[in-house]
Motif scaffolding. Structure first.
Motif, PDB file in Angstrom:
ATOM      1  N   LYS A 219      12.074 -20.384-102.121  1.00  0.00           N
ATOM      2  CA  LYS A 219      11.629 -19.265-101.299  1.00  0.00           C
ATOM      3  C   LYS A 219      10.738 -18.343-101.930  1.00  0.00           C
ATOM      4  O   LYS A 219      10.537 -17.222-101.484  1.00  0.00           O
TER       5      LYS A 219
ATOM      6  N   SER B 270      23.215 -13.117-101.515  1.00  0.00           N
ATOM      7  CA  SER B 270      22.227 -12.417-101.725  1.00  0.00           C
ATOM      8  C   SER B 270      22.258 -11.089-102.929  1.00  0.00           C
ATOM      9  O   SER B 270      23.588 -10.352-102.035  1.00  0.00           O
TER      10      SER B 270
ATOM     11  N   TYR C  53      10.402 -12.610-103.141  1.00  0.00           N
ATOM     12  CA  TYR C  53      10.556 -13.050-101.185  1.00  0.00           C
ATOM     13  C   TYR C  53       9.528 -11.879-101.962  1.00  0.00           C
ATOM     14  O   TYR C  53       9.784 -10.626-100.241  1.00  0.00           O
TER      15      TYR C  53
END
Ligand SMILES: *Cc1c(COP(=O)(O)O)cnc(C)c1O
Length: 442
Positions: A66, A210, A390
């Motif tokens: 992702k 994260s 991201y």
């Protein structure tokens, strides 16, 4: 100024990545363009893999895709012997299109649809990471109906929540993901799965946060999960062959960030698991990890063209670029920090303070609040570093801006891997009103 991976400054004072002058990339592909240093990606991937090998621990290093999902990055991950985390049917479809080995695909997500689960069965992927009781029911039903075995892990919340510089242990974690380890949900999920005819129960998964710099948090999570595994052996004579400790390894966005080498986190994990296994005489499980950001983050650089500038006397000077929150939502979404440089004048002192704004119609569309650059001229090339994770994967067409091109560079070579969107692409899903509807909607 901190340069990443293969970045250098050439005799013209231009930034180079992978041995390619970025001004050359810009004349070929335009701006904004995202450039990936594939050598750095490979170095990171091998760093993780080698660490486990050195420790003599069976492992899978799964790219949490992702962070940046595309055919080419999946092909590269495959070539590096990585496994792959997908979190949706769309990412699975991309993996299938990239001919990623199915047995190394792991499927995550807190609300997988029945269609997505069925798709995972049809593709015979390597593992589904189960998140909740609805999913348990759906998977058991599909597996029984199809008489097809599926490997599963269950995602658990071990009661540790890690942030950049610290972590907290919470008794009960308030998270939308996974089964609570402390309140009995995890045991209930285990009991519902471990002796099912078509379920091959591999063990537990956790992902504690994260951009974590803190090895203690991983250590704590590993200990808590190992304790549960030892408990299940005692109560059910069941041995978990796999322990998945997730991703979240921090990277250096700005000079304020001081991460360890990515592989150092893994080293600690491996040591804790090994030690506990020894103490409890438990067979050392295969360790799976899931780095996303730490594989692609600092390998990515976004190049923009500088446009208009505006001085707010006594406050700040803005320089606007030809992209913004549409290609990098992170500063607007969670105040993410980046560093930057003028890529065509790298040797000039970067000592003027600027605010880098995007071109979207939102006051909050700022990429960097306080950037130190030379006096920026319209047409300068602005490099924002460490944008590999991201960003493109979260990009939108807000204001109908076409999404940027993505280019891989290595060894003086470059290759377009995602083409820039065109205006035609932008309206390709739109359908005009038909004559009859025009009357209805007039
Ligand atoms: C997002 C995610 C990762 C990757 O996190 P990074 O911070 O990018 O390393 C790993 N595992 C799971 C389950 C995730 O959701």
């Amino acid at each position: 100024m901190h340069l990443y991976g293969t970045q250098t400054v050439n005799e013209k004072g231009h930034l180079t990545i992978g041995g390619v002058d970025v001004t050359e990339l810009v004349s070929e592909y335009g701006t904004p363009v995202m450039v990936y240093d594939t050598e750095l990606f490979k170095e990171r991937a091998q760093g993780f893999k080698d660490t486990f090998e050195r420790k003599g621990i069976e492992a899978q290093v799964a790219y949490a895709s992702k962070a940046f999902s595309s055919l080419a990055i999946y092909q590269l991950a495959k070539q590096q012997g990585l496994s792959l985390d997908v979190v949706s049917g769309g990412e699975l479809y991309t993996a299938v299109a990239a001919e990623f080995p199915r047995e190394r695909i792991h499927f995550h997500g807190n609300n997988k649809s029945k269609e997505e689960i069925l798709y995972a069965f049809e593709e015979r992927i390597g593992c589904i990471v189960i998140d909740n009781f609805l999913e348990i029911d759906m998977i058991k039903e599909i597996a029984s109906e199809r008489k097809q075995k599926m490997n599963v892990l269950i995602r658990v919340t071990p009661g540790v929540e890690a942030h950049t510089h610290d972590y907290i242990t919470t008794g009960q974690e308030d998270s939308k993901f996974g089964f609570d380890l402390k309140n009995g949900q995890t045991d209930e999920a285990f009991c519902a799965l471990h002796d099912h005819e078509y379920i091959n129960f591999l063990g537990m998964h956790c992902h504690i946060g994260s951009q974590i710099f803190e090895t203690d948090a991983f250590r704590f999570a590993a200990e808590v999960l190992m304790e549960k595994m030892v408990e299940w052996r005692k109560s059910y004579q069941f041995i978990c062959p796999v322990l998945n400790l997730g991703g979240g390894f921090g990277i250096r966005y700005t000079e304020e960030d001081h991460p360890l080498e990515p592989s150092a986190y893994v080293e600690e994990m491996a040591d804790v698991v090994k030690l506990m296994a020894e103490e409890c005489q438990y067979p050392i499980p295969e360790i799976w990890i899931e780095p996303g950001r730490s594989l692609v983050g600092d390998a990515g650089t976004t190049l923009y063209s500088a446009g208009s500038t505006k001085e707010v006397p006594g406050v700040r000077t803005y320089v606007a670029v030809d992209g913004g929150m549409s290609d990098n939502i992170r500063p607007a979404l969670y105040d993410a920090q980046y560093s930057s440089a003028i890529a065509n004048r790298m040797n000039e002192p970067h000592d003027h303070q600027w605010t880098i704004a995007g071109k979207c119609c939102e006051s909050g569309d700022k990429l960097i609040e306080k950037a130190f650059l030379p006096k920026v001229e319209t047409g300068d090339l602005l490099a924002v570093f460490c944008t590999g994770a991201y960003t493109y994967s979260m990009a939108s067409n807000y204001n109908r801006l076409p999404r940027p091109a993505v280019v891989f560079v290595e060894n003086g070579q470059h290759q377009l891997v995602v083409r820039r969107e065109t205006y035609e692409d932008i309206i390709k899903l739109d359908l005009p009103l038909q004559q009859k509807e025009r009357e209805i909607f007039k």
